[in-house]
Design an enzyme around this catalytic site. Structure first.
Site, PDB file in Angstrom:
ATOM      1  N   GLU A 134      12.757  -9.669   0.853  1.00 43.75           N
ATOM      2  CA  GLU A 134      11.999  -8.524   1.380  1.00 43.75           C
ATOM      3  C   GLU A 134      12.822  -7.253   1.161  1.00 43.75           C
ATOM      4  OE1 GLU A 134      11.261  -9.026   5.545  1.00 43.75           O
ATOM      5  OE2 GLU A 134      10.399  -7.020   5.805  1.00 43.75           O
ATOM      6  N   PRO A 151       0.790  -1.233   0.000  1.00 47.61           N
ATOM      7  CA  PRO A 151       0.000   0.000   0.000  1.00 47.61           C
ATOM      8  C   PRO A 151       0.821   1.283   0.000  1.00 47.61           C
ATOM      9  CG  PRO A 151      -0.193  -1.166   2.095  1.00 47.61           C
ATOM     10  CD  PRO A 151       0.480  -2.093   1.135  1.00 47.61           C
ATOM     11  N   ASN A 152       0.340   2.214  -0.792  1.00 49.96           N
ATOM     12  CA  ASN A 152       0.857   3.585  -0.892  1.00 49.96           C
ATOM     13  C   ASN A 152       2.165   3.705  -1.667  1.00 49.96           C
ATOM     14  OD1 ASN A 152      -1.274   4.893   0.657  1.00 49.96           O
ATOM     15  ND2 ASN A 152      -0.434   3.784   2.399  1.00 49.96           N
ATOM     16  N   TYR A 181      11.850   8.287   1.298  1.00 48.85           N
ATOM     17  CA  TYR A 181      11.726   7.225   0.301  1.00 48.85           C
ATOM     18  C   TYR A 181      12.460   7.509  -1.010  1.00 48.85           C
ATOM     19  CZ  TYR A 181       8.144   5.606   3.526  1.00 48.85           C
ATOM     20  OH  TYR A 181       7.488   5.170   4.649  1.00 48.85           O
ATOM     21  N   ASN A 217       8.047  -5.749  -1.334  1.00 47.39           N
ATOM     22  CA  ASN A 217       8.029  -4.645  -0.376  1.00 47.39           C
ATOM     23  C   ASN A 217       6.587  -4.556   0.109  1.00 47.39           C
ATOM     24  OD1 ASN A 217       7.963  -2.341   1.118  1.00 47.39           O
ATOM     25  ND2 ASN A 217       9.116  -1.087  -0.339  1.00 47.39           N
ATOM     26  N   ARG A 266       5.836  12.224  -2.773  1.00 45.14           N
ATOM     27  CA  ARG A 266       5.878  12.798  -1.415  1.00 45.14           C
ATOM     28  C   ARG A 266       7.002  12.137  -0.642  1.00 45.14           C
ATOM     29  NH1 ARG A 266       1.464  11.407   1.807  1.00 45.14           N
ATOM     30  NH2 ARG A 266       2.711  12.434   3.374  1.00 45.14           N
ATOM     31  N   HIS A 325       4.392  -4.872   8.872  1.00 44.63           N
ATOM     32  CA  HIS A 325       4.364  -4.783  10.328  1.00 44.63           C
ATOM     33  C   HIS A 325       3.070  -5.313  10.931  1.00 44.63           C
ATOM     34  CE1 HIS A 325       7.650  -2.217   9.184  1.00 44.63           C
ATOM     35  NE2 HIS A 325       6.824  -1.367   8.578  1.00 44.63           N
ATOM     36  N   ARG A 354      13.782   3.813  12.246  1.00 48.03           N
ATOM     37  CA  ARG A 354      12.546   4.600  12.262  1.00 48.03           C
ATOM     38  C   ARG A 354      11.720   4.288  13.518  1.00 48.03           C
ATOM     39  NH1 ARG A 354       9.674   4.453   6.653  1.00 48.03           N
ATOM     40  NH2 ARG A 354       8.681   6.286   7.608  1.00 48.03           N
ATOM     41  N   HIS A 406      12.907  -2.946   1.666  1.00 43.89           N
ATOM     42  CA  HIS A 406      12.376  -1.677   2.173  1.00 43.89           C
ATOM     43  C   HIS A 406      13.270  -0.551   1.681  1.00 43.89           C
ATOM     44  CE1 HIS A 406       9.465  -3.672   4.616  1.00 43.89           C
ATOM     45  NE2 HIS A 406      10.413  -4.497   5.013  1.00 43.89           N
ATOM     46  N   ALA A 436       3.281  -1.082   4.632  1.00 43.75           N
ATOM     47  CA  ALA A 436       2.760  -1.135   6.018  1.00 43.75           C
ATOM     48  C   ALA A 436       2.348  -2.548   6.441  1.00 43.75           C
ATOM     49  CB  ALA A 436       1.589  -0.175   6.148  1.00 43.75           C
TER      50      ALA A 436
HETATM   51  O1  CA2 Z   1      10.718   1.700   3.539  1.00 41.21           O
HETATM   52  C1  CA2 Z   1       9.859   1.051   2.951  1.00 41.21           C
HETATM   53  O2  CA2 Z   1       9.998   0.631   1.807  1.00 41.21           O
HETATM   54  C2  CA2 Z   1       8.511   0.799   3.637  1.00 41.21           C
HETATM   55  O3  CA2 Z   1       8.099  -0.517   3.295  1.00 41.21           O
HETATM   56  C3  CA2 Z   1       7.558   1.826   3.078  1.00 41.21           C
HETATM   57  C4  CA2 Z   1       6.190   1.798   3.750  1.00 41.21           C
HETATM   58  C5  CA2 Z   1       6.315   1.819   5.269  1.00 41.21           C
HETATM   59  O4  CA2 Z   1       5.032   1.641   5.848  1.00 41.21           O
HETATM   60  C6  CA2 Z   1       7.249   0.737   5.776  1.00 41.21           C
HETATM   61  O5  CA2 Z   1       7.375   0.863   7.180  1.00 41.21           O
HETATM   62  C7  CA2 Z   1       8.615   0.875   5.150  1.00 41.21           C
HETATM   63  C8  CA2 Z   1       5.360   3.006   3.308  1.00 41.21           C
HETATM   64  C9  CA2 Z   1       5.134   3.085   1.835  1.00 41.21           C
HETATM   65  C10 CA2 Z   1       4.441   4.372   1.524  1.00 41.21           C
HETATM   66  O6  CA2 Z   1       5.200   5.049   0.557  1.00 41.21           O
HETATM   67  C11 CA2 Z   1       4.998   6.380   0.375  1.00 41.21           C
HETATM   68  C12 CA2 Z   1       5.748   6.980  -0.608  1.00 41.21           C
HETATM   69  C13 CA2 Z   1       5.614   8.325  -0.834  1.00 41.21           C
HETATM   70  C14 CA2 Z   1       4.712   9.076  -0.086  1.00 41.21           C
HETATM   71  C15 CA2 Z   1       3.969   8.483   0.898  1.00 41.21           C
HETATM   72  C16 CA2 Z   1       4.106   7.118   1.119  1.00 41.21           C
END
Ligand code: CA2
Length: 151
Positions: free
Chosen positions: A100, A12-13, A25, A76, A20, A82, A109, A102, A79
């Site tokens: 996996e 997701p996301n 990221y 990847n 953003r 976790h 974090r 990230h 969220a």
């Molecule tokens: O670091 C990573 O790749 C994560 O898997 C990214 C997830 C986060 O929940 C994990 O803890 C670590 C979040 C992905 C959301 O990506 C966004 C990218 C740009 C703007 C907002 C969110």
């Protein structure tokens, strides 16, 4: 000989990548990630299936598909890393290598990101290398699957 298939699954996301939070990221978009992976996959002779979904059940479905159709998985889970026992259980049922990835170093974090249900089932984990982590994952799979012929 039929090409080995690698599934690349994004949670997701991650479709928002590059739009953003570049400080966390990076600036690559998910399309950039896909294109660089496709190029590298071609060098290795892998066929790539690349997917992003915001839905946990879709990730579970794809892991189940990968059992029969793929030689390896790069995931990847975002969220769901976790939170998802369902993803953990689906990955537990596959006999192929699971990598996996990230983008961020989840261990630097918030506390809630330090635990991964997916790592319990992963062959290897890359975290904190940004988009390059996906390429590292593919290089690892090529090595692991004995296809390491890229120049
Ligand atoms: O670091 C990573 O790749 C994560 O898997 C990214 C997830 C986060 O929940 C994990 O803890 C670590 C979040 C992905 C959301 O990506 C966004 C990218 C740009 C703007 C907002 C969110």
């Amino acid at each position: 000989m039929t090409q080995q298939r690698i599934f690349v699954l994004n949670g997701p996301n991650l479709n928002l990548l590059g739009q953003r939070k570049p400080e966390v990221y990076g600036t690559s978009t998910l399309k950039d990630v896909e294109l660089s992976l496709r190029q590298r996959a071609q060098e290795y002779g892998f066929a790539l299936e690349f997917l992003q979904t915001n839905h946990e059940g879709v990730l579970v479905d794809q892991v189940q598909r990968a059992r029969a159709e793929a030689a390896g998985i790069i995931i990847n889970p975002a969220a769901y890393t976790h939170t998802s026992v369902a993803l953990h259980d689906a990955l537990e049922a596959v006999d192929i290598p699971v990598v996996e990835v990230h983008l961020s170093n989840i261990h630097r974090r918030e506390q809630f990101r330090h635990h991964s249900f997916v790592s319990l089932q992963a062959t290897a984990v890359f975290a904190g290398a940004g988009a390059y982590g996906y390429l590292l994952a593919l290089d690892f799979l090529a090595h692991h699957l004995g296809e390491d012929t890229a120049s």
